[in-house]
Design a protein around this motif. Sequence first.
Motif, PDB file in Angstrom:
ATOM      1  N   VAL A  52       0.731  -1.242   0.101  1.00 46.42           N
ATOM      2  CA  VAL A  52      -0.094   0.107  -0.080  1.00 46.42           C
ATOM      3  C   VAL A  52       0.788   1.045  -0.023  1.00 46.42           C
ATOM      4  CG1 VAL A  52      -1.772   1.313   1.308  1.00 46.42           C
ATOM      5  CG2 VAL A  52      -1.754  -0.914   1.228  1.00 46.42           C
ATOM      6  N   ALA A  53       0.428   2.267  -0.752  1.00 51.49           N
ATOM      7  CA  ALA A  53       1.548   3.256  -0.939  1.00 51.49           C
ATOM      8  C   ALA A  53       0.306   4.552  -0.767  1.00 51.49           C
ATOM      9  CB  ALA A  53       2.212   3.714  -2.385  1.00 51.49           C
ATOM     10  N   THR A  54       0.540   5.422  -0.052  1.00 52.70           N
ATOM     11  CA  THR A  54      -0.408   6.626   0.314  1.00 52.70           C
ATOM     12  C   THR A  54       0.440   7.667   0.745  1.00 52.70           C
ATOM     13  OG1 THR A  54      -2.241   7.280   1.522  1.00 52.70           O
ATOM     14  CG2 THR A  54      -0.734   5.833   2.690  1.00 52.70           C
ATOM     15  N   THR A 102      -8.309   4.699  11.345  1.00 51.86           N
ATOM     16  CA  THR A 102      -7.332   4.720  10.284  1.00 51.86           C
ATOM     17  C   THR A 102      -6.154   4.075  10.865  1.00 51.86           C
ATOM     18  OG1 THR A 102      -8.058   6.607   8.734  1.00 51.86           O
ATOM     19  CG2 THR A 102      -5.712   5.748   8.690  1.00 51.86           C
ATOM     20  N   ALA A 103      -5.693   4.371  11.906  1.00 51.30           N
ATOM     21  CA  ALA A 103      -4.740   3.766  12.709  1.00 51.30           C
ATOM     22  C   ALA A 103      -4.769   2.206  12.941  1.00 51.30           C
ATOM     23  CB  ALA A 103      -4.251   4.481  14.176  1.00 51.30           C
ATOM     24  N   THR A 104      -6.148   1.884  13.153  1.00 51.44           N
ATOM     25  CA  THR A 104      -6.405   0.412  13.610  1.00 51.44           C
ATOM     26  C   THR A 104      -6.232  -0.171  12.143  1.00 51.44           C
ATOM     27  OG1 THR A 104      -7.724   1.062  15.113  1.00 51.44           O
ATOM     28  CG2 THR A 104      -8.230  -1.182  14.189  1.00 51.44           C
ATOM     29  N   VAL A 105      -6.517   0.391  11.012  1.00 55.09           N
ATOM     30  CA  VAL A 105      -6.715  -0.453   9.639  1.00 55.09           C
ATOM     31  C   VAL A 105      -5.230  -0.614   9.324  1.00 55.09           C
ATOM     32  CG1 VAL A 105      -7.185  -0.172   7.170  1.00 55.09           C
ATOM     33  CG2 VAL A 105      -8.754   0.342   8.941  1.00 55.09           C
ATOM     34  N   LEU A 106      -4.256   0.418   9.607  1.00 60.31           N
ATOM     35  CA  LEU A 106      -2.883   0.084   9.198  1.00 60.31           C
ATOM     36  C   LEU A 106      -2.445  -0.717  10.083  1.00 60.31           C
ATOM     37  CD1 LEU A 106      -1.903   3.911   8.924  1.00 60.31           C
ATOM     38  CD2 LEU A 106      -2.877   2.279   7.058  1.00 60.31           C
ATOM     39  N   ARG A 107      -2.559  -0.788  11.260  1.00 60.39           N
ATOM     40  CA  ARG A 107      -2.043  -2.097  12.243  1.00 60.39           C
ATOM     41  C   ARG A 107      -2.518  -3.407  11.667  1.00 60.39           C
ATOM     42  NH1 ARG A 107      -3.293   1.653  16.486  1.00 60.39           N
ATOM     43  NH2 ARG A 107      -5.086   0.807  16.947  1.00 60.39           N
ATOM     44  N   ARG A 108      -3.778  -3.464  11.362  1.00 61.80           N
ATOM     45  CA  ARG A 108      -4.116  -4.696  10.803  1.00 61.80           C
ATOM     46  C   ARG A 108      -3.584  -5.199   9.551  1.00 61.80           C
ATOM     47  NH1 ARG A 108      -9.193  -6.398  11.688  1.00 61.80           N
ATOM     48  NH2 ARG A 108      -8.677  -8.316  10.729  1.00 61.80           N
ATOM     49  N   LEU A 109      -3.141  -4.322   8.641  1.00 63.01           N
ATOM     50  CA  LEU A 109      -2.322  -4.420   7.450  1.00 63.01           C
ATOM     51  C   LEU A 109      -1.012  -5.182   7.837  1.00 63.01           C
ATOM     52  CD1 LEU A 109      -3.518  -1.739   5.078  1.00 63.01           C
ATOM     53  CD2 LEU A 109      -4.171  -3.968   4.942  1.00 63.01           C
ATOM     54  N   ASP A 145       1.378  -8.577   7.275  1.00 59.55           N
ATOM     55  CA  ASP A 145       2.593  -8.574   6.422  1.00 59.55           C
ATOM     56  C   ASP A 145       2.627  -7.709   5.210  1.00 59.55           C
ATOM     57  OD1 ASP A 145       5.361  -8.747   6.607  1.00 59.55           O
ATOM     58  OD2 ASP A 145       5.216 -10.619   5.031  1.00 59.55           O
ATOM     59  N   VAL A 146       1.666  -6.748   5.163  1.00 57.02           N
ATOM     60  CA  VAL A 146       1.289  -6.004   3.999  1.00 57.02           C
ATOM     61  C   VAL A 146       2.007  -4.579   4.307  1.00 57.02           C
ATOM     62  CG1 VAL A 146      -0.107  -4.950   2.224  1.00 57.02           C
ATOM     63  CG2 VAL A 146      -0.692  -7.185   3.231  1.00 57.02           C
ATOM     64  N   PRO A 147       3.129  -4.292   3.578  1.00 55.19           N
ATOM     65  CA  PRO A 147       3.723  -2.798   3.976  1.00 55.19           C
ATOM     66  C   PRO A 147       3.007  -1.747   3.460  1.00 55.19           C
ATOM     67  CG  PRO A 147       5.069  -4.294   2.781  1.00 55.19           C
ATOM     68  CD  PRO A 147       3.770  -5.066   2.680  1.00 55.19           C
ATOM     69  N   VAL A 148       2.731  -0.741   4.392  1.00 50.69           N
ATOM     70  CA  VAL A 148       2.259   0.431   4.238  1.00 50.69           C
ATOM     71  C   VAL A 148       3.151   1.568   4.056  1.00 50.69           C
ATOM     72  CG1 VAL A 148       0.306   2.308   4.776  1.00 50.69           C
ATOM     73  CG2 VAL A 148       0.002  -0.134   5.151  1.00 50.69           C
ATOM     74  N   ILE A 149       3.550   2.148   3.027  1.00 47.47           N
ATOM     75  CA  ILE A 149       4.625   3.008   2.867  1.00 47.47           C
ATOM     76  C   ILE A 149       4.103   4.447   2.484  1.00 47.47           C
ATOM     77  CG2 ILE A 149       6.433   4.036   1.196  1.00 47.47           C
ATOM     78  CD1 ILE A 149       6.952   0.881   0.806  1.00 47.47           C
ATOM     79  N   PHE A 150       4.214   5.645   3.326  1.00 51.54           N
ATOM     80  CA  PHE A 150       3.931   6.836   3.274  1.00 51.54           C
ATOM     81  C   PHE A 150       4.770   7.444   1.956  1.00 51.54           C
ATOM     82  CE2 PHE A 150       2.613   6.922   8.094  1.00 51.54           C
ATOM     83  CZ  PHE A 150       1.534   6.136   7.935  1.00 51.54           C
ATOM     84  N   VAL A 151       4.026   7.943   1.153  1.00 48.02           N
ATOM     85  CA  VAL A 151       4.789   8.578  -0.106  1.00 48.02           C
ATOM     86  C   VAL A 151       4.258   9.990  -0.097  1.00 48.02           C
ATOM     87  CG1 VAL A 151       5.374   8.491  -2.228  1.00 48.02           C
ATOM     88  CG2 VAL A 151       4.790   6.155  -1.018  1.00 48.02           C
ATOM     89  N   VAL A 178       0.777  -3.226  -6.427  1.00 48.28           N
ATOM     90  CA  VAL A 178       0.507  -2.055  -5.397  1.00 48.28           C
ATOM     91  C   VAL A 178      -0.821  -1.336  -5.638  1.00 48.28           C
ATOM     92  CG1 VAL A 178       1.681   0.189  -4.946  1.00 48.28           C
ATOM     93  CG2 VAL A 178       2.906  -1.645  -5.654  1.00 48.28           C
ATOM     94  N   ILE A 179      -1.366  -0.961  -4.449  1.00 43.42           N
ATOM     95  CA  ILE A 179      -2.708   0.051  -4.463  1.00 43.42           C
ATOM     96  C   ILE A 179      -2.002   1.450  -3.951  1.00 43.42           C
ATOM     97  CG2 ILE A 179      -3.303  -0.945  -2.406  1.00 43.42           C
ATOM     98  CD1 ILE A 179      -6.138  -0.489  -2.805  1.00 43.42           C
ATOM     99  N   ALA A 180      -2.387   2.607  -4.494  1.00 41.58           N
ATOM    100  CA  ALA A 180      -1.919   3.665  -4.437  1.00 41.58           C
ATOM    101  C   ALA A 180      -3.090   4.625  -4.163  1.00 41.58           C
ATOM    102  CB  ALA A 180      -1.019   4.129  -5.094  1.00 41.58           C
TER     103      ALA A 180
END
Length: 272
Positions: free
Chosen positions: A16-18, A35-42, A46-52, A217-219
Amino acid sequence: MSATRPTTGAPLPRLVATDLDGTLVRSDGAVSEYTATVLRRLDELDVPVIFVTGRPLRWTEVVFEHVGSHGLAIVSNGALVWDVAAGLARAERAMAPAETLAVADRLRAACPGTAYATETVAGFGMEPGFMRHVDDDEIPRAPLAELATQPLLKLLALHPELDPDEFLARADRAVGDTVTVTRSSTTALLEISAAGVTKASTLAQVAADLGVAAEEVIAFGDMPNDLPMLTWAGTSYAMADAHPQVTACAGNVAPGHDEDGVARVLAGVFGL
């Protein structure tokens, strides 16, 4: 266009790129508990969430607690990859001082009245004519030639009168062949990086290091500086209140950032 999983039965994204402002972060600058909870679940999946983000490092650190155990952020529109866990730069894609000054001269000739500010890993500096800043008393003010004595992650160009899109168009004509020019502000503030440096080009490098292809990738984004990333990613979402160019480019539309649009889409995609 949809705010749920784009294709029934399609493989789940592996990365995930956001963007942050106008995308993941609410108008008050906060990341909601939902939102924080969803990011923790990801992260647990083992799905990386990258802040872009176009933000500099010092403005991105306040949300680093939400990047999870993978701990990577791409800041300054792709000029810096920051390893959050280690607290150090994994990659820098900076402009040389001579290049910065040459570009600034060309843009100032095309758009008289332009004022500049500089971004490095160490901090921020402004010309006297640049806009006042919340930390104004602590920020160095000097001519650009004195500020740009080391490689820059980003050169900021501000015009007091031009329409933002017109300023961007003029800058592209004047200097766009030698550097990357974009914008993420509603004011006439341009963000200039070294040639070829975009959110997409740096994200592609990071994804390749993780063994993830573009189609996996989902962005998410909302402003013109997100366009390369949204075009590159296999699945892309513009926020509901995104810039018209972004809405036209993205394959899907998410609810607005104040409605936790990114998290709601991700919850639907991953069945959270």
